[in-house]
Design a protein around this motif. Structure first.
Motif, PDB file in Angstrom:
ATOM      1  N   UNK A  39      -7.816 -33.624 -52.772  1.00 17.12           N
ATOM      2  CA  UNK A  39      -6.413 -33.240 -53.143  1.00 17.12           C
ATOM      3  C   UNK A  39      -5.545 -32.795 -52.083  1.00 17.12           C
ATOM      4  N   UNK A  40      -4.078 -33.293 -51.980  1.00 17.41           N
ATOM      5  CA  UNK A  40      -3.179 -32.659 -51.104  1.00 17.41           C
ATOM      6  C   UNK A  40      -2.899 -31.254 -51.527  1.00 17.41           C
ATOM      7  N   UNK A  41      -2.434 -30.450 -50.422  1.00 12.47           N
ATOM      8  CA  UNK A  41      -2.145 -29.015 -50.850  1.00 12.47           C
ATOM      9  C   UNK A  41      -0.916 -29.133 -51.876  1.00 12.47           C
ATOM     10  N   UNK A  42      -0.782 -28.228 -52.805  1.00 14.82           N
ATOM     11  CA  UNK A  42       0.258 -28.041 -53.787  1.00 14.82           C
ATOM     12  C   UNK A  42       1.525 -27.269 -53.009  1.00 14.82           C
ATOM     13  N   UNK A  67      -9.376 -29.399 -50.462  1.00 18.55           N
ATOM     14  CA  UNK A  67      -7.928 -29.931 -50.294  1.00 18.55           C
ATOM     15  C   UNK A  67      -8.108 -30.661 -48.950  1.00 18.55           C
ATOM     16  N   UNK A  68      -7.367 -32.048 -48.870  1.00 22.38           N
ATOM     17  CA  UNK A  68      -7.594 -32.704 -47.749  1.00 22.38           C
ATOM     18  C   UNK A  68      -7.438 -32.096 -46.477  1.00 22.38           C
ATOM     19  N   UNK A  72     -10.695 -35.373 -42.583  1.00 22.27           N
ATOM     20  CA  UNK A  72     -11.242 -36.279 -43.361  1.00 22.27           C
ATOM     21  C   UNK A  72     -10.892 -37.426 -43.255  1.00 22.27           C
ATOM     22  N   UNK A  73      -9.442 -37.686 -42.812  1.00 27.78           N
ATOM     23  CA  UNK A  73      -9.005 -39.055 -42.312  1.00 27.78           C
ATOM     24  C   UNK A  73      -9.717 -39.570 -41.158  1.00 27.78           C
ATOM     25  N   UNK A  74     -10.289 -38.978 -40.207  1.00 24.99           N
ATOM     26  CA  UNK A  74     -10.920 -39.403 -39.084  1.00 24.99           C
ATOM     27  C   UNK A  74     -12.093 -39.962 -39.722  1.00 24.99           C
ATOM     28  N   UNK A  75     -12.682 -39.246 -40.626  1.00 25.16           N
ATOM     29  CA  UNK A  75     -14.032 -39.337 -41.094  1.00 25.16           C
ATOM     30  C   UNK A  75     -13.978 -40.766 -41.766  1.00 25.16           C
ATOM     31  N   UNK A  76     -13.043 -40.908 -42.565  1.00 25.16           N
ATOM     32  CA  UNK A  76     -13.109 -41.965 -43.556  1.00 25.16           C
ATOM     33  C   UNK A  76     -12.938 -43.359 -42.827  1.00 25.16           C
ATOM     34  N   UNK A  95       3.817 -36.619 -49.315  1.00 22.10           N
ATOM     35  CA  UNK A  95       4.732 -36.857 -47.989  1.00 22.10           C
ATOM     36  C   UNK A  95       4.392 -35.804 -47.007  1.00 22.10           C
ATOM     37  N   UNK A  96       4.545 -34.351 -47.597  1.00 26.54           N
ATOM     38  CA  UNK A  96       4.316 -33.463 -46.597  1.00 26.54           C
ATOM     39  C   UNK A  96       2.973 -33.516 -45.911  1.00 26.54           C
ATOM     40  N   UNK A  97       1.749 -33.915 -46.393  1.00 30.12           N
ATOM     41  CA  UNK A  97       0.606 -34.275 -45.637  1.00 30.12           C
ATOM     42  C   UNK A  97       0.514 -35.310 -44.775  1.00 30.12           C
TER      43      UNK A  97
END
Length: 200
Positions: A39-42, A67-68, A72-76, A95-97
């Protein structure tokens, strides 16, 4: 052939996109991928969450979902996004993420990631397609490869006909109107398949 690492990144206030993300993980795993639901941070204030019983209940129910992180983006190899629509755009939390990915983008770490997206809204023409396309705009800047479902399987028609990504309508009780599980699973499998070809 190594497994396709698949990050399923979602934002959900009351649970719809969390469910879509879980179905996507199911499809990715069926296709032989390693899948993580994140999940992205609230960013909303706790007072706003507390004022909505469904939002508060879902926040509690999903508190253990990781929380992502940028790692995790590099891994994927493949990334599947799932978000509700906010006035035809992605929610500010997502958008914030995405706005934190500049360093990865600058260093070419997001090039050729295979990405796909899903969305939800409270009415049939509530901005789902525009929301998915707003996400894809960022992905084009990354140099990512968009893996939309198109009309590659009849399930796209039976689930509402959105070729950009599976989308669903949610009624006032928070229940999904269309049956989109099979469409989500197909979209995830297609994304993993394309990512596998790219990785090879």
């Amino acid at each position: 052939m190594t497994k396709v690492n698949t990050a399923i990144i979602y934002y959900s206030s009351t649970g719809t996109n969390y469910q879509l993300a879980q179905w996507a993980a199911e499809g990715a795993k069926e296709a032989g991928a390693e899948a993580k639901v994140l999940k992205v941070a609230e960013t909303a204030p706790q007072s706003a969450i507390d004022s909505n019983p469904a939002w508060k209940a879902h926040a509690e129910a999903s508190k253990d979902v990781p929380t992502v992180q940028l790692a995790d983006l590099e891994w994927a190899d493949a990334i599947i996004f799932s978000v509700p629509t906010r006035f035809g755009n992605m929610p500010s939390q997502m958008k914030a993420f995405l706005d934190t990915t500049g360093g990865l983008w600058f260093n070419g770490k997001l090039v050729n990631k295979v990405v796909s997206a899903m969305s939800s809204a409270q009415n049939a023409h509530g901005g789902q397609e525009a929301t998915i396309l707003s996400l894809y705009t960022t992905m084009y800047h990354w140099g990512a490869i968009i893996a939309g479902p198109g009309y590659t399987d009849p399930v796209t028609f039976s689930s509402g006909g959105n070729p950009y990504g599976t989308s669903v309508t949610v009624n006032q009780e928070g229940k999904m109107i269309e049956d989109v599980r099979a469409a989500v699973i197909h979209q995830a499998k297609r994304t993993v398949d394309i990512a596998g070809r790219v990785k090879k």
